[in-house]
Design a protein around this motif. Structure first.
Motif, short mmCIF file in Angstrom:
data_model
loop_
_atom_site.label_atom_id
_atom_site.label_comp_id
_atom_site.label_asym_id
_atom_site.label_seq_id
_atom_site.Cartn_x
_atom_site.Cartn_y
_atom_site.Cartn_z
N ALA A 42 0.83 -1.21 0.00
CA ALA A 42 0.00 0.00 0.00
C ALA A 42 0.86 1.25 0.00
CB ALA A 42 -0.94 -0.01 1.20
N VAL A 43 1.91 1.25 0.81
CA VAL A 43 2.80 2.42 0.87
C VAL A 43 3.51 2.61 -0.47
CG1 VAL A 43 4.84 3.37 1.97
CG2 VAL A 43 3.06 2.31 3.37
N GLU A 44 3.93 1.51 -1.07
CA GLU A 44 4.62 1.60 -2.36
C GLU A 44 3.68 2.14 -3.44
OE1 GLU A 44 7.75 1.37 -5.03
OE2 GLU A 44 7.75 1.18 -2.84
N LYS A 45 2.43 1.67 -3.45
CA LYS A 45 1.50 2.15 -4.47
C LYS A 45 1.19 3.63 -4.27
CE LYS A 45 -2.84 0.96 -6.76
NZ LYS A 45 -3.40 2.31 -6.85
N ALA A 46 1.08 4.06 -3.02
CA ALA A 46 0.80 5.47 -2.73
C ALA A 46 2.04 6.35 -2.92
CB ALA A 46 0.27 5.63 -1.31
N LYS A 47 3.23 5.72 -2.95
CA LYS A 47 4.51 6.45 -2.96
C LYS A 47 4.63 7.38 -1.76
CE LYS A 47 5.64 4.48 -6.80
NZ LYS A 47 6.59 3.33 -6.75
N SER A 48 4.00 6.94 -0.66
CA SER A 48 3.98 7.77 0.55
C SER A 48 3.51 6.92 1.72
CB SER A 48 3.05 8.96 0.34
OG SER A 48 2.90 9.70 1.53
N GLY A 49 4.08 7.14 2.88
CA GLY A 49 3.59 6.43 4.06
C GLY A 49 4.72 5.88 4.90
N HIS A 50 4.34 5.07 5.91
CA HIS A 50 5.28 4.56 6.90
C HIS A 50 5.18 3.04 6.97
CE1 HIS A 50 4.63 8.76 7.98
NE2 HIS A 50 5.74 8.73 8.70
N PRO A 51 6.01 2.32 6.24
CA PRO A 51 5.93 0.86 6.27
C PRO A 51 6.64 0.22 7.45
CG PRO A 51 7.63 1.54 4.74
CD PRO A 51 7.00 2.81 5.26
N GLY A 52 7.59 0.92 8.07
CA GLY A 52 8.47 0.30 9.05
C GLY A 52 7.77 -0.21 10.29
N MET A 53 6.91 0.61 10.92
CA MET A 53 6.25 0.18 12.14
C MET A 53 5.29 -0.98 11.90
SD MET A 53 3.56 0.09 14.31
CE MET A 53 2.35 1.37 14.09
N PRO A 54 4.42 -0.95 10.87
CA PRO A 54 3.55 -2.11 10.64
C PRO A 54 4.32 -3.40 10.42
CG PRO A 54 2.79 -0.22 9.38
CD PRO A 54 4.12 0.16 9.95
N MET A 55 5.44 -3.33 9.71
CA MET A 55 6.23 -4.54 9.47
C MET A 55 6.90 -5.01 10.76
SD MET A 55 7.86 -3.50 5.76
CE MET A 55 8.60 -5.11 5.43
N GLY A 56 7.31 -4.08 11.61
CA GLY A 56 7.96 -4.46 12.86
C GLY A 56 7.00 -5.00 13.90
N MET A 57 5.79 -4.46 13.98
CA MET A 57 4.84 -4.86 15.01
C MET A 57 3.81 -5.87 14.52
SD MET A 57 5.48 -3.58 17.98
CE MET A 57 3.96 -3.48 18.95
N ALA A 58 4.00 -6.44 13.35
CA ALA A 58 3.03 -7.37 12.79
C ALA A 58 2.87 -8.62 13.65
CB ALA A 58 3.44 -7.76 11.36
N ASP A 59 3.97 -9.13 14.22
CA ASP A 59 3.87 -10.32 15.06
C ASP A 59 3.06 -10.05 16.33
OD1 ASP A 59 5.59 -12.17 13.51
OD2 ASP A 59 7.17 -10.74 14.00
N VAL A 60 3.31 -8.90 16.94
CA VAL A 60 2.58 -8.53 18.16
C VAL A 60 1.08 -8.39 17.85
CG1 VAL A 60 2.27 -6.75 19.92
CG2 VAL A 60 4.58 -7.41 19.19
N ALA A 61 0.76 -7.68 16.76
CA ALA A 61 -0.64 -7.48 16.39
C ALA A 61 -1.34 -8.80 16.08
CB ALA A 61 -0.73 -6.54 15.19
N THR A 62 -0.62 -9.72 15.47
CA THR A 62 -1.21 -11.02 15.16
C THR A 62 -1.58 -11.78 16.43
OG1 THR A 62 0.02 -11.17 13.07
CG2 THR A 62 -0.78 -13.23 14.01
N VAL A 63 -0.69 -11.81 17.38
CA VAL A 63 -0.97 -12.47 18.66
C VAL A 63 -2.17 -11.81 19.35
CG1 VAL A 63 -0.10 -12.92 20.98
CG2 VAL A 63 1.37 -13.30 19.00
N LEU A 64 -2.18 -10.50 19.37
CA LEU A 64 -3.24 -9.77 20.07
C LEU A 64 -4.61 -10.04 19.46
CD1 LEU A 64 -4.18 -7.67 22.15
CD2 LEU A 64 -3.62 -5.89 20.48
N PHE A 65 -4.71 -9.90 18.15
CA PHE A 65 -6.03 -10.00 17.51
C PHE A 65 -6.48 -11.43 17.28
CE2 PHE A 65 -5.43 -5.54 16.87
CZ PHE A 65 -6.71 -5.02 16.77
N GLN A 66 -5.57 -12.36 17.10
CA GLN A 66 -5.99 -13.73 16.88
C GLN A 66 -6.20 -14.51 18.17
OE1 GLN A 66 -3.83 -16.06 14.05
NE2 GLN A 66 -4.41 -14.76 12.34
#
Length: 448
Positions: free
Chosen positions: A35-59
């Motif tokens: 999504a960030v690449e298509k928009a050519k704008s945004g913050h990919p670093g935090m979502p990629m870093g916290m993806a494991d934590v978010a997965t545990v929390l929501f699942q």
């Protein structure tokens, strides 16, 4: 917590949760970088870093029903680090929230799209509050936890019993408002508040050591919080920390040591992936490193179905809650409380509202001492707390949570209206000074 709710909220089997959590987290990473690449704008670093934590929390822990985002007794999730908005949007899409499809992800940061650069309340179901100014989301979450406690004191745990979860970054914890909110949460022992700190040691300018040497774990412990520090890429360590936090009588900080931009072959762990697209070559390398051979925005069926099952997991808990609410003698009052008509309060309830306040309504609601009325002439602190200054996030949180205090909701609307009108009516110069209001720009270290 009610046993029926707890059982239903964790109905996803241990085998499913442990089958391959990294693949589920990689779905978040892929959607974020695409999504960030298509928009050519945004913050990919935090979502990629916290993806494991978010997965545990929501699942495995969050109590919610994606088909009913407005369920009053759902757990609340606040993305205080709002610049990492693709983490939230990816979750809403994966879990099956209404109005968040692939098209919305592909239109990330585009004019008119609900997937704005920072989460905006009201733009899409599942966005609990607007976040962006660092630290404000954390303070708002404290307000939500307070609203949960006050509502539970009035209506009982059978109707109000949920957690507020927050993801905050280093920037959030550097802001002054965070200190006041952290202090208040510890003082009030808000046990239903759990904060995940994205401890990646990176800011937009480089290592956080450029600006701070704060020991955040010690800071939270000093404020009366339960604290833990785990590897944010170890799902089982994260899960154990969440379970311990849920059982502790204090608010909890879980420091999650992560790699910003996790999976990006040359940019992970660096500021270069904080607030810029990764680039086509880096994304190709990330796909290879993450064993993710799928085209942009495409997900394998089994991964998407596992996420959608997590989105449906809370339906039984919601149905059980609805049955209790319908049978409860306080059910009708609770429903009216959550759907209070703010306009009516502003127009017709002024005198009665203040009479109740003066009659000691605070103590009857089981409020902590910090919320009793005090002498505040000339201090501007009102009834939000004797020494708690971030009134804006606190009052907004109680509105966003639902119910809360009708005086606060009415005051919020009136103050918002006044701010708008004062902005419109404010006298402004016909044109800006030639060199700006403060003269030409110069380096901070330059001599006069």
């Amino acid at each position: 917590m009610n046993d029926t709710i707890l059982t239903a909220a964790k109905e996803i089997s241990t085998a499913d949760a442990k089958s391959d959590p990294t693949r589920y987290a990689n779905a978040i990473r892929a959607l974020a970088m695409d999504a960030v690449e298509k928009a050519k704008s945004g913050h990919p670093g935090m979502p990629m870093g916290m993806a494991d934590v978010a997965t545990v929390l929501f699942q495995r822990f969050m109590k919610f029903d994606a088909a009913r985002p407005d369920w009053p007794d759902r757990d609340r999730f606040v993305l205080s680090a709002g610049h990492g908005s693709m983490l939230l949007y990816a979750l809403l899409y994966l879990l099956g929230y209404p109005g968040m499809g692939r098209k919305e992800l592909e239109n990330f940061r585009q004019l008119g799209s609900p997937t704005a650069g920072h989460p905006e309340y009201g733009h899409a179901a599942g966005i609990e509050t607007t976040t962006g100014p660092l630290g404000q989301g954390l303070a708002t979450a404290v307000g939500m936890a307070i609203a949960e406690r006050l509502s539970a004191a009035r209506f009982g745990d059978d109707l109000v019993d949920h957690f507020t979860y927050v993801i905050a970054g280093d920037g959030c914890l550097m802001e002054g408002v965070s200190h006041e909110a952290i202090d208040l949460a510890g003082h009030l022992k808000l046990s239903k508040l759990i904060l995940f700190w994205d401890d990646n040691s990176i800011s937009i300018d480089g290592p956080t050591s450029l600006a701070t040497s704060m020991d955040q774990i010690a800071r939270f412990a000093a404020a009366g919080w339960h604290v833990a520090h785990v590897d944010g890429h170890d799902p089982e360590a994260v899960a154990q920390a969440v379970a311990a936090a849920q059982a502790d009588p204090r608010p909890s900080l879980i420091g999650c040591r992560t790699l910003i931009g996790y999976g990006a072959p040359t940019k992970q762990g660096k500021e270069s992936c904080h607030g810029s697209p990764l680039g086509a070559a880096e994304i190709d390398g990330a796909r290879e490193a993450l064993s993710w051979p799928h085209a942009p925005f495409e997900l394998p069926d089994d991964v998407l179905e596992a996420w959608r099952a997590a989105g449906r997991r809370g339906a039984k808990a919601r149905e059980a809650w609805e049955a209790r609410c319908a049978a409860s003698p306080k059910g009708a009052a609770f429903d009216a409380f959550m759907k209070a008509d703010v306009a009516a309060e502003i127009v017709g309830n002024g005198a009665r509202r203040h009479q109740r306040r003066d009659a000691g309504d605070d103590r009857r609601l089981g409020r902590p001492d910090a919320f009793e009325l005090h002498h505040h002439q000339g201090h501007g602190r009102g009834r939000a707390g004797r020494f708690f200054r971030p009134l804006h996030p606190l009052r907004r949180a109680r509105i966003r949570h639902g119910g809360g205090d009708e005086w606060d909701r009415a005051t919020w609307r009136l103050r918002a209206l006044w701010r708008h009108l004062s902005g419109v009516l404010r006298l402004r110069p016909r044109r800006d000074p030639p060199l700006g209001a403060h003269g030409p720009a110069r380096h901070l270290c330059a001599h006069p």
